[in-house]
Scaffold this motif. Structure first.
Motif, mmCIF file in Angstrom:
data_model
loop_
_atom_site.group_PDB
_atom_site.id
_atom_site.type_symbol
_atom_site.label_atom_id
_atom_site.label_comp_id
_atom_site.label_asym_id
_atom_site.label_seq_id
_atom_site.Cartn_x
_atom_site.Cartn_y
_atom_site.Cartn_z
ATOM 1 N N SER A 143 0.806 -1.219 0.000
ATOM 2 C CA SER A 143 0.000 0.000 0.000
ATOM 3 C C SER A 143 0.841 1.272 0.000
ATOM 4 O O SER A 143 0.309 2.362 -0.260
ATOM 5 C CB SER A 143 -0.941 0.007 1.208
ATOM 6 O OG SER A 143 -0.212 -0.006 2.413
ATOM 7 N N TRP A 163 0.653 5.126 -4.969
ATOM 8 C CA TRP A 163 0.404 4.230 -3.853
ATOM 9 C C TRP A 163 -0.927 4.506 -3.173
ATOM 10 O O TRP A 163 -1.518 3.611 -2.591
ATOM 11 C CB TRP A 163 1.565 4.254 -2.851
ATOM 12 C CG TRP A 163 2.118 5.593 -2.500
ATOM 13 C CD1 TRP A 163 3.173 6.215 -3.091
ATOM 14 C CD2 TRP A 163 1.691 6.462 -1.443
ATOM 15 N NE1 TRP A 163 3.405 7.428 -2.498
ATOM 16 C CE2 TRP A 163 2.515 7.609 -1.466
ATOM 17 C CE3 TRP A 163 0.678 6.387 -0.480
ATOM 18 C CZ2 TRP A 163 2.389 8.658 -0.575
ATOM 19 C CZ3 TRP A 163 0.528 7.433 0.409
ATOM 20 C CH2 TRP A 163 1.379 8.554 0.350
ATOM 21 N N ASN A 214 -5.564 -2.435 -2.390
ATOM 22 C CA ASN A 214 -4.533 -2.556 -1.358
ATOM 23 C C ASN A 214 -4.861 -3.629 -0.324
ATOM 24 O O ASN A 214 -3.957 -4.182 0.298
ATOM 25 C CB ASN A 214 -4.311 -1.202 -0.676
ATOM 26 C CG ASN A 214 -3.567 -0.224 -1.566
ATOM 27 O OD1 ASN A 214 -2.945 -0.623 -2.551
ATOM 28 N ND2 ASN A 214 -3.631 1.054 -1.232
ATOM 29 N N ASN A 269 -3.446 -6.659 -1.914
ATOM 30 C CA ASN A 269 -2.058 -6.574 -2.412
ATOM 31 C C ASN A 269 -1.980 -6.852 -3.906
ATOM 32 O O ASN A 269 -1.064 -7.555 -4.362
ATOM 33 C CB ASN A 269 -1.140 -7.549 -1.653
ATOM 34 C CG ASN A 269 -0.613 -6.969 -0.355
ATOM 35 O OD1 ASN A 269 -1.178 -6.036 0.201
ATOM 36 N ND2 ASN A 269 0.481 -7.526 0.135
#
Length: 126
Positions: free
Chosen positions: A30, A53, A74, A77
């Motif tokens: 993240s 990000w 996030n 992943n």
């Protein structure tokens, strides 16, 4: 260390769609901007798309703008690349890439990349 594993490549006819996924290991996903690059036979690796990000910023190569969409989850992943209206010139090995933790917001050159995936083949037939 971050391991990136791409999936979703394959063979598709021109005009079709494919969706690529890239699963990242570790706990820093993240905080890392992510990108997709590609390399066609006999050509250098080139930038395709990138996402910051925090997912607030995305950037695309002119050749894919309006046809490809990069996104990320996030919680999983994972970063995705949705490819629509595919053309034979999109044929290449597609690589997932990760930048430095809390580094650059966008990744557009090889020097921006800290980790690479192993690549997945995308072939578009005419």
């Amino acid at each position: 260390q971050v391991a990136l594993v791409e999936s979703g490549g394959g063979l598709v006819q021109a005009g079709g769609s494919l969706s690529l996924s890239c699963a990242a290991s570790g706990r820093t996903f993240s905080s890392r901007s992510m990108g997709w690059f590609r390399q066609a036979p006999g050509k250098e690796r080139e930038f395709v798309a990138t996402i910051s990000w925090g997912a607030a910023s995305t950037l695309y190569a002119d050749s894919v703008k309006g046809r490809f969409t990069i996104s990320r989850d996030n919680a999983k992943n994972t970063v995705y690349l949705q490819m629509n209206s595919l053309k034979p010139e999109d044929t290449a090995v597609y690589y997932c890439a990760a930048g430095r933790s809390y580094g650059r917001m966008v990744l557009t050159t090889n020097s921006d990349i800290t980790y690479w995936g192993q690549g997945t083949q995308v072939t578009v037939s005419s």
